[in-house]
Design a protein around this motif. Structure first.
Motif, short mmCIF file in Angstrom:
data_model
loop_
_atom_site.label_atom_id
_atom_site.label_comp_id
_atom_site.label_asym_id
_atom_site.label_seq_id
_atom_site.Cartn_x
_atom_site.Cartn_y
_atom_site.Cartn_z
N ARG A 443 0.82 -1.15 0.05
CA ARG A 443 -0.02 0.17 -0.04
C ARG A 443 1.00 1.18 0.07
N GLY A 444 0.28 2.38 -0.59
CA GLY A 444 1.03 3.62 -0.52
C GLY A 444 2.07 3.85 -1.77
N ARG A 445 2.86 4.97 -1.38
CA ARG A 445 3.74 5.36 -2.75
C ARG A 445 5.01 4.60 -2.62
N GLY A 446 5.39 4.60 -3.83
CA GLY A 446 6.72 4.20 -4.29
C GLY A 446 7.90 5.44 -3.90
N THR A 447 8.94 5.26 -4.61
CA THR A 447 10.17 6.13 -4.51
C THR A 447 10.63 7.04 -5.78
N LEU A 448 10.15 6.46 -6.91
CA LEU A 448 10.67 7.09 -8.09
C LEU A 448 9.43 8.12 -8.72
N LEU A 449 9.90 9.22 -9.03
CA LEU A 449 9.15 10.23 -9.60
C LEU A 449 9.02 9.87 -11.09
N ASP A 450 9.87 9.31 -11.68
CA ASP A 450 9.71 8.79 -13.13
C ASP A 450 9.95 7.27 -13.43
N CYS A 451 8.79 6.65 -13.22
CA CYS A 451 8.95 5.26 -13.26
C CYS A 451 8.59 4.55 -14.70
N LYS A 452 8.02 5.38 -15.43
CA LYS A 452 7.44 5.27 -16.58
C LYS A 452 8.49 4.88 -17.69
N GLN A 453 9.33 3.90 -17.71
CA GLN A 453 10.34 3.65 -18.36
C GLN A 453 10.05 2.53 -19.62
N PRO A 454 10.95 2.54 -20.62
CA PRO A 454 10.50 1.46 -21.59
C PRO A 454 10.54 -0.13 -20.73
N PHE A 455 9.68 -0.79 -21.18
CA PHE A 455 9.63 -2.28 -20.48
C PHE A 455 10.92 -3.04 -20.91
N SER A 456 11.14 -3.94 -19.77
CA SER A 456 12.22 -4.74 -19.81
C SER A 456 11.78 -6.17 -19.13
N GLU A 457 12.08 -7.41 -20.08
CA GLU A 457 11.61 -8.57 -19.38
C GLU A 457 12.33 -9.24 -18.33
N ILE A 458 11.92 -9.67 -17.60
CA ILE A 458 12.64 -10.27 -16.17
C ILE A 458 12.85 -11.44 -16.22
N PRO A 459 13.86 -12.18 -16.46
CA PRO A 459 13.86 -13.73 -16.43
C PRO A 459 13.57 -14.23 -14.91
N ILE A 460 12.82 -15.31 -15.30
CA ILE A 460 12.06 -15.88 -13.97
C ILE A 460 13.18 -16.53 -13.08
N GLY A 461 13.17 -16.20 -11.71
CA GLY A 461 14.07 -16.73 -10.71
C GLY A 461 15.48 -16.12 -10.58
N THR A 462 15.47 -14.86 -11.39
CA THR A 462 16.68 -14.10 -11.05
C THR A 462 16.75 -13.02 -10.00
N SER A 463 17.67 -12.73 -9.32
CA SER A 463 17.90 -11.78 -8.56
C SER A 463 18.76 -10.58 -8.74
N VAL A 464 18.96 -9.76 -7.96
CA VAL A 464 19.80 -8.31 -8.16
C VAL A 464 20.68 -8.19 -7.01
N CYS A 465 22.02 -7.76 -7.32
CA CYS A 465 22.99 -7.56 -6.28
C CYS A 465 22.77 -6.10 -6.20
#
Length: 589
Positions: A443-465
């Motif tokens: 619930r509530g607001r996020g943190t990014l003022l401009d989140c409408k960026q071009p879409f990018s596919e996320i590989p299933i089961g991957t994480s980010v450092c």
């Protein structure tokens, strides 16, 4: 502002001493008091303003708490609270350590049943009525007040169906205001509208279910309500009283804009005008990111369908209902139907986004398992209000979803760290991943003022450092990563602390976990869900299965029902705020 009559009432016994000709004045004082408090403290407004006269009449006629009064959709119950000894505490409503925003058995003997979700009153009242009969208490009355569109839920009809073949001393009162949080939908609404207009020619549906039907009557006519309730007390068996009310009654703006004034935030108590919104640009609400993104995707993909059970405004599916109404469905307060409806669409090659609050998906658990996951149907569950939700409290916190979904085969579970990740996983899911997926966001607001960026596919089961380190690995899920990042930054000499956004609870990024378990002696998992059976448990299972011996510490919501307060206050109470995380990470480090 004077509340002379209201200030003299500390219990329904005091109410019953008030002369009937003074009850209209009491109704005005109750309205003014609720408006005065909610204007500054916030809360639900329209529903309680609509049942002021009904609340007075019920406690005036019935011997509560000996007679049992159950409210359905608990945000109707503010006047009930004021008349049952909680007037002087009402200003604490929905605040930390204050009154609950809903009826609560631990709060008052007048709250016969705890309610937060809808459509439970008839079943609960019937159970109480049968119990009274078995104990020989034939004079006790049992009253279920069901309203705000909850009569259309399947559970309400299950209760009516059972009650109609009993001789239980049960009165069901339909508070018919034609709206829940959003306007009611469906054929039952049309039927009730025809009944109110006197144009319904078919047999009465409630009489057909063996209820003694009365009404419809004006729910704001106190003398009529009192007279009718007194009459019904003498009638045996299941009874049904149809009462017509106006949501927001007594405040012009609330009557004219019932959706906004359901829970309007702060407003001017004298004029009713909402306080102006801040001119400072803010990050979007996650619900709006969902709402705008599904429209963006659906305009390109004609197979996308949007579904919500009675929450088009709260979930922001309202944007798709406005722009692509033929492919956006509000199915009413019917979570089970919403899920299986989505499953049916999926069998025909459509791509259903089933948007449900996390706490409400609990009501459709069987359908998630049998109708979706077992058949491996590609339903996309968008779980709004996951994690701690704030002032609505224990009935509404979405802290169980990871634990209750993680054990279901064929189901992917994803938690976006920010708004861009939410957009990208929605984009990925509609491309087709071969299984159902649950996407949980807060619930509530996020943190990014401009989140409408071009879409990018996320590989299933991957994480980010998010940060490298050498000795201690912190693994987080979802938006709690923000608190974790801030906490690590506040810890001196933090070069040995790594931080990973795991993103997927299921499937886990096992390749990364093998590297982490081989490289770090200590591991901390952080989640805004229940620590029992959640994300941390999944990591523990991985460690046990692969015979690793890392020192692991799970940080999450403890094994208890969390009460109400702001999200910040509640995070602090369970150690998920920045300072709490600093202390826990520093201690383990």
């Amino acid at each position: 502002m004077k509340f002379n009559l209201l200030n003299s009432i500390d219990s329904p016994n005091d109410l019953r001493l008030v002369h009937t000709e003074d009850l209209k004045k009491l109704a005005k004082e109750l309205r003014d008091y609720i408006i005065h408090v909610v204007a500054t403290k916030e809360g639900h407004l329209g529903a309680s303003l609509g049942v002021i006269e009904l609340s007075i009449a019920l406690h005036y006629v019935y011997d509560t708490p000996n007679d049992l009064l159950i409210w359905d959709v608990g945000h109707q119950a503010y006047a009930h609270k004021l008349l049952t000894g909680r007037r002087d505490q009402f200003h604490t409503n929905r605040q930390l350590h204050g009154l609950s925003g809903f009826p609560n058995r631990n709060e008052s003997i007048y709250d016969a049943f705890g309610v937060g979700h809808s459509s439970t009153s008839i079943s609960a009242a019937l159970g109480m009525a049968i119990a009274s009969k078995l104990e020989g208490n034939v004079d006790r009355q049992h009253i279920a007040v069901i309203g705000d569109a909850s009569i259309a839920s399947g559970m309400a009809f299950e209760g009516l169906n059972h009650a109609g073949v009993t001789d239980a001393n049960l009165l069901v009162i339909l508070n018919d205001n034609a709206i829940g949080i959003d306007p009611s939908i469906g054929s039952l609404k049309q039927y009730l509208t025809q009944v109110k207009k006197g144009t319904q020619k078919q047999d009465n549906i409630f009489e057909a279910l063996n209820f003694n039907y009365s009404g419809p009557i004006d729910g704001h006519n106190l003398p009529l309500l009192i007279s009718e309730l007194k009459r019904l007390k003498s009638i045996k068996g299941p009874k049904f009283l149809h009462v017509i009310t106006t949501k927001g009654k007594g405040l012009k703006q609330a009557e004219e804009n019932q959706v906004t004034y359901h829970a309007p935030g702060k407003f001017n108590a004298k004029t009713g005008e909402l306080h102006p919104k801040s001119a400072v640009e803010q990050a979007p609400k996650f619900q709006d990111v969902f709402g705008h993104t599904i429209v963006e995707l659906a305009k390109k993909n004609k197979k996308i369908i949007g579904i919500t059970p009675a929450m088009p405004t709260g979930s922001s599916l309202k944007y798709m209902m406005r722009d692509i109404p033929e492919r956006a469905f509000d199915v009413g307060i019917a979570e089970q139907h919403a899920v299986t409806f989505a499953a049916g669409l999926a069998t025909q090659g459509f791509i259903p986004f089933c948007n449900i609050y996390s706490t409400f998906l609990q009501r459709a658990y069987d359908q998630v398992i049998h109708d979706v996951a077992l058949q491996k149907l590609a339903v996309i569950f968008c779980l709004d209000r996951s994690g701690l939700v704030g002032e609505d409290g224990s009935t509404h916190h979405g802290v169980f979803d990871i634990a209750y979904l993680r054990c279901i085969p064929n189901l992917v579970i994803f938690a976006p760290r920010n708004e861009i990740e939410l957009r990208n996983i929605m984009f990925t899911a509609q491309l087709g991943i071969g299984t159902p997926i649950a996407i949980r966001y807060p619930r509530g607001r996020g943190t990014l003022l401009d989140c409408k960026q071009p879409f990018s596919e996320i590989p299933i089961g991957t994480s980010v450092c998010l940060k490298t380190g050498t000795d201690l690995a912190v693994l987080s899920i979802g938006t709690i990563a923000k608190n974790v990042t801030e906490a690590i930054n506040l810890i001196p000499n933090n070069k040995n602390i790594a931080h990973y956004d795991m993103r997927f609870i299921k499937p886990l990024d096992e390749g990364l976990l093998h590297k982490i378990c081989s490289s770090f002696s200590k591991i901390i998992t952080v989640e805004d869900g229940c620590s029992n059976g959640g994300f941390g448990s999944a990591v523990l299972e991985f460690i046990s299965k692969n015979n690793y011996s890392n020192n692991i510490h799970i940080i999450g919501v403890p094994d208890q029902f969390i009460k109400h307060g702001t999200i910040e206050e509640l995070q602090k109470s369970v150690g998920l705020d920045v300072n709490g995380l600093v202390n826990q990470i520093h201690e383990i480090n």
